[in-house]
Scaffold this motif. Structure first.
Motif, PDB file in Angstrom:
ATOM      1  N   MET A  67      15.468  30.011 -56.975  1.00 44.90           N
ATOM      2  CA  MET A  67      16.883  30.375 -57.095  1.00 44.90           C
ATOM      3  C   MET A  67      17.431  30.842 -55.747  1.00 44.90           C
ATOM      4  O   MET A  67      18.583  30.561 -55.410  1.00 44.90           O
ATOM      5  CB  MET A  67      17.071  31.424 -58.196  1.00 44.90           C
ATOM      6  CG  MET A  67      16.866  30.834 -59.593  1.00 44.90           C
ATOM      7  SD  MET A  67      17.306  31.949 -60.951  1.00 44.90           S
ATOM      8  CE  MET A  67      15.926  33.103 -60.926  1.00 44.90           C
ATOM      9  N   ALA A  94      12.173  29.627 -64.655  1.00 46.57           N
ATOM     10  CA  ALA A  94      13.412  30.415 -64.663  1.00 46.57           C
ATOM     11  C   ALA A  94      13.971  30.407 -66.080  1.00 46.57           C
ATOM     12  O   ALA A  94      13.874  29.415 -66.797  1.00 46.57           O
ATOM     13  CB  ALA A  94      14.424  29.835 -63.679  1.00 46.57           C
ATOM     14  N   GLU A  95      14.537  31.521 -66.476  1.00 43.59           N
ATOM     15  CA  GLU A  95      15.104  31.624 -67.820  1.00 43.59           C
ATOM     16  C   GLU A  95      16.258  30.635 -67.975  1.00 43.59           C
ATOM     17  O   GLU A  95      17.038  30.428 -67.050  1.00 43.59           O
ATOM     18  CB  GLU A  95      15.612  33.046 -68.055  1.00 43.59           C
ATOM     19  CG  GLU A  95      14.523  34.090 -68.064  1.00 43.59           C
ATOM     20  CD  GLU A  95      15.079  35.495 -68.172  1.00 43.59           C
ATOM     21  OE1 GLU A  95      16.233  35.667 -68.628  1.00 43.59           O
ATOM     22  OE2 GLU A  95      14.346  36.425 -67.795  1.00 43.59           O
ATOM     23  N   GLN A  98      19.589  31.890 -66.986  1.00 41.16           N
ATOM     24  CA  GLN A  98      19.789  31.948 -65.533  1.00 41.16           C
ATOM     25  C   GLN A  98      20.115  30.568 -64.970  1.00 41.16           C
ATOM     26  O   GLN A  98      21.003  30.425 -64.130  1.00 41.16           O
ATOM     27  CB  GLN A  98      18.560  32.536 -64.845  1.00 41.16           C
ATOM     28  CG  GLN A  98      18.385  34.014 -65.103  1.00 41.16           C
ATOM     29  CD  GLN A  98      17.174  34.580 -64.389  1.00 41.16           C
ATOM     30  OE1 GLN A  98      16.134  33.936 -64.287  1.00 41.16           O
ATOM     31  NE2 GLN A  98      17.316  35.798 -63.904  1.00 41.16           N
ATOM     32  N   ILE A 102      23.611  30.080 -62.944  1.00 44.37           N
ATOM     33  CA  ILE A 102      23.258  30.397 -61.563  1.00 44.37           C
ATOM     34  C   ILE A 102      24.508  30.600 -60.707  1.00 44.37           C
ATOM     35  O   ILE A 102      24.530  31.433 -59.800  1.00 44.37           O
ATOM     36  CB  ILE A 102      22.314  29.323 -60.953  1.00 44.37           C
ATOM     37  CG1 ILE A 102      21.795  29.746 -59.579  1.00 44.37           C
ATOM     38  CG2 ILE A 102      22.976  27.965 -60.888  1.00 44.37           C
ATOM     39  CD1 ILE A 102      20.728  30.777 -59.596  1.00 44.37           C
ATOM     40  N   TYR A 105      25.649  34.331 -60.756  1.00 45.99           N
ATOM     41  CA  TYR A 105      24.564  35.315 -60.659  1.00 45.99           C
ATOM     42  C   TYR A 105      25.064  36.716 -60.333  1.00 45.99           C
ATOM     43  O   TYR A 105      24.460  37.712 -60.730  1.00 45.99           O
ATOM     44  CB  TYR A 105      23.510  34.874 -59.628  1.00 45.99           C
ATOM     45  CG  TYR A 105      23.883  35.162 -58.187  1.00 45.99           C
ATOM     46  CD1 TYR A 105      23.643  36.412 -57.627  1.00 45.99           C
ATOM     47  CD2 TYR A 105      24.488  34.195 -57.390  1.00 45.99           C
ATOM     48  CE1 TYR A 105      23.995  36.693 -56.307  1.00 45.99           C
ATOM     49  CE2 TYR A 105      24.845  34.465 -56.083  1.00 45.99           C
ATOM     50  CZ  TYR A 105      24.597  35.712 -55.547  1.00 45.99           C
ATOM     51  OH  TYR A 105      24.946  35.994 -54.264  1.00 45.99           O
ATOM     52  N   HIS A 108      26.666  37.775 -64.029  1.00 45.32           N
ATOM     53  CA  HIS A 108      26.097  37.406 -65.328  1.00 45.32           C
ATOM     54  C   HIS A 108      24.937  38.332 -65.705  1.00 45.32           C
ATOM     55  O   HIS A 108      24.068  38.620 -64.872  1.00 45.32           O
ATOM     56  CB  HIS A 108      25.627  35.943 -65.317  1.00 45.32           C
ATOM     57  CG  HIS A 108      25.446  35.409 -66.688  1.00 45.32           C
ATOM     58  ND1 HIS A 108      24.317  35.658 -67.432  1.00 45.32           N
ATOM     59  CD2 HIS A 108      26.273  34.682 -67.481  1.00 45.32           C
ATOM     60  CE1 HIS A 108      24.435  35.092 -68.621  1.00 45.32           C
ATOM     61  NE2 HIS A 108      25.619  34.488 -68.668  1.00 45.32           N
ATOM     62  N   ALA A 110      22.280  37.862 -67.224  1.00 45.93           N
ATOM     63  CA  ALA A 110      20.935  37.274 -67.182  1.00 45.93           C
ATOM     64  C   ALA A 110      20.198  37.645 -65.900  1.00 45.93           C
ATOM     65  O   ALA A 110      18.976  37.479 -65.814  1.00 45.93           O
ATOM     66  CB  ALA A 110      21.013  35.759 -67.315  1.00 45.93           C
ATOM     67  N   PHE A 111      20.923  38.155 -64.905  1.00 47.57           N
ATOM     68  CA  PHE A 111      20.328  38.489 -63.613  1.00 47.57           C
ATOM     69  C   PHE A 111      20.227  40.000 -63.457  1.00 47.57           C
ATOM     70  O   PHE A 111      21.191  40.730 -63.707  1.00 47.57           O
ATOM     71  CB  PHE A 111      21.164  37.895 -62.474  1.00 47.57           C
ATOM     72  CG  PHE A 111      21.188  36.397 -62.496  1.00 47.57           C
ATOM     73  CD1 PHE A 111      20.230  35.664 -61.797  1.00 47.57           C
ATOM     74  CD2 PHE A 111      22.143  35.712 -63.224  1.00 47.57           C
ATOM     75  CE1 PHE A 111      20.234  34.278 -61.830  1.00 47.57           C
ATOM     76  CE2 PHE A 111      22.160  34.329 -63.268  1.00 47.57           C
ATOM     77  CZ  PHE A 111      21.194  33.608 -62.568  1.00 47.57           C
ATOM     78  N   GLU A 115      17.334  40.940 -58.667  1.00 45.32           N
ATOM     79  CA  GLU A 115      17.571  39.515 -58.412  1.00 45.32           C
ATOM     80  C   GLU A 115      18.899  39.313 -57.676  1.00 45.32           C
ATOM     81  O   GLU A 115      18.978  38.511 -56.739  1.00 45.32           O
ATOM     82  CB  GLU A 115      17.570  38.735 -59.727  1.00 45.32           C
ATOM     83  CG  GLU A 115      16.190  38.652 -60.346  1.00 45.32           C
ATOM     84  CD  GLU A 115      16.205  38.159 -61.781  1.00 45.32           C
ATOM     85  OE1 GLU A 115      15.219  37.509 -62.178  1.00 45.32           O
ATOM     86  OE2 GLU A 115      17.186  38.427 -62.525  1.00 45.32           O
ATOM     87  N   ARG A 116      19.921  40.064 -58.068  1.00 46.59           N
ATOM     88  CA  ARG A 116      21.214  39.962 -57.374  1.00 46.59           C
ATOM     89  C   ARG A 116      21.075  40.333 -55.906  1.00 46.59           C
ATOM     90  O   ARG A 116      21.656  39.681 -55.036  1.00 46.59           O
ATOM     91  CB  ARG A 116      22.248  40.869 -58.042  1.00 46.59           C
ATOM     92  CG  ARG A 116      22.823  40.312 -59.295  1.00 46.59           C
ATOM     93  CD  ARG A 116      24.023  41.147 -59.778  1.00 46.59           C
ATOM     94  NE  ARG A 116      24.340  40.712 -61.113  1.00 46.59           N
ATOM     95  CZ  ARG A 116      23.900  41.287 -62.225  1.00 46.59           C
ATOM     96  NH1 ARG A 116      23.140  42.345 -62.165  1.00 46.59           N
ATOM     97  NH2 ARG A 116      24.232  40.796 -63.398  1.00 46.59           N
TER      98      ARG A 116
END
Length: 196
Positions: A67, A94-95, A98, A102, A105, A108, A110-111, A115-116
């Motif tokens: 990612m 990766a989920e 996600q 993407i 990101y 959202h 999901a992150f 990760e951000r």
């Protein structure tokens, strides 16, 4: 049509053996490597660098590395590498949420914040001029250690090379990468562009 035509996967046997790595990551040997092997020292050095950069020695997962690669490739506009990165993220677990989000990101759910921070670092490091600053550093250090930051920058730098290589070459994007690009990125306008 690419600037330089890829050679057969059997052209250089050492490259072919090393390139088996890509069967796991992508399901095929990339046309970029098949072009690099016109100078086998380049293809072999690239594959070994790729393997070293993508090795997991900390908490930066294989999926997150891919990612990071996607964000970097999106920032530079390389459609070939965007498709490859999202395909590899999918293949490395990766989920689904996600992959589907993407592009969002930064906001959202999901992150994670960690990760951000990694993806913001990728975006800042991939821009010209580079915009990595103290704010980016502070966010990174909240979640990641120095070895993990080195791993992330290894991915960003590797894809800096690939983005320039593939966009300049107009490397033909492979069917599997097209499929992943259309599935996850097409709703936001991804297309093959010059990579026909």
């Amino acid at each position: 049509m690419p600037l330089v035509t890829p050679l057969s996967a059997d052209h250089d046997l050492e490259t072919k053996e090393l390139a088996e790595f890509f069967n796991e990551t992508l399901g095929f040997c990339p046309n970029s490597v098949l072009t690099m092997q016109r100078r086998p020292a380049i293809s072999k050095a690239f594959i070994n660098l790729n393997k070293a950069v993508m090795a997991n020695e900390g908490r930066v997962t294989s999926a997150l590395k891919r990612m990071i690669a996607w964000v970097s490739s999106n920032a530079t506009g390389c459609r070939y590498c965007q498709a490859h990165a999202i395909r590899a993220a999918e293949r490395y677990g990766a989920e689904q949420e996600q992959l589907d989000n993407i592009w969002e990101y930064k906001t959202h759910p999901a992150f994670s914040n960690a990760e951000r921070a990694a993806l913001d670092f990728s975006l800042a490091a991939s821009m010209v001029p580079n915009v990595v600053d103290n704010k980016i550093k502070e966010e990174l250090y909240k979640y990641w250690n120095e070895g993990e930051i080195v791993e992330m920058l290894g991915v960003i730098s590797l894809f800096g090379y690939l983005n320039r290589w593939n966009d300049s070459m107009g490397t033909t994007v492979e069917e599997g990468a097209i499929e992943s690009g259309e599935k996850y990125l097409g709703k936001h306008g991804w297309e093959k562009g010059k990579h026909l």
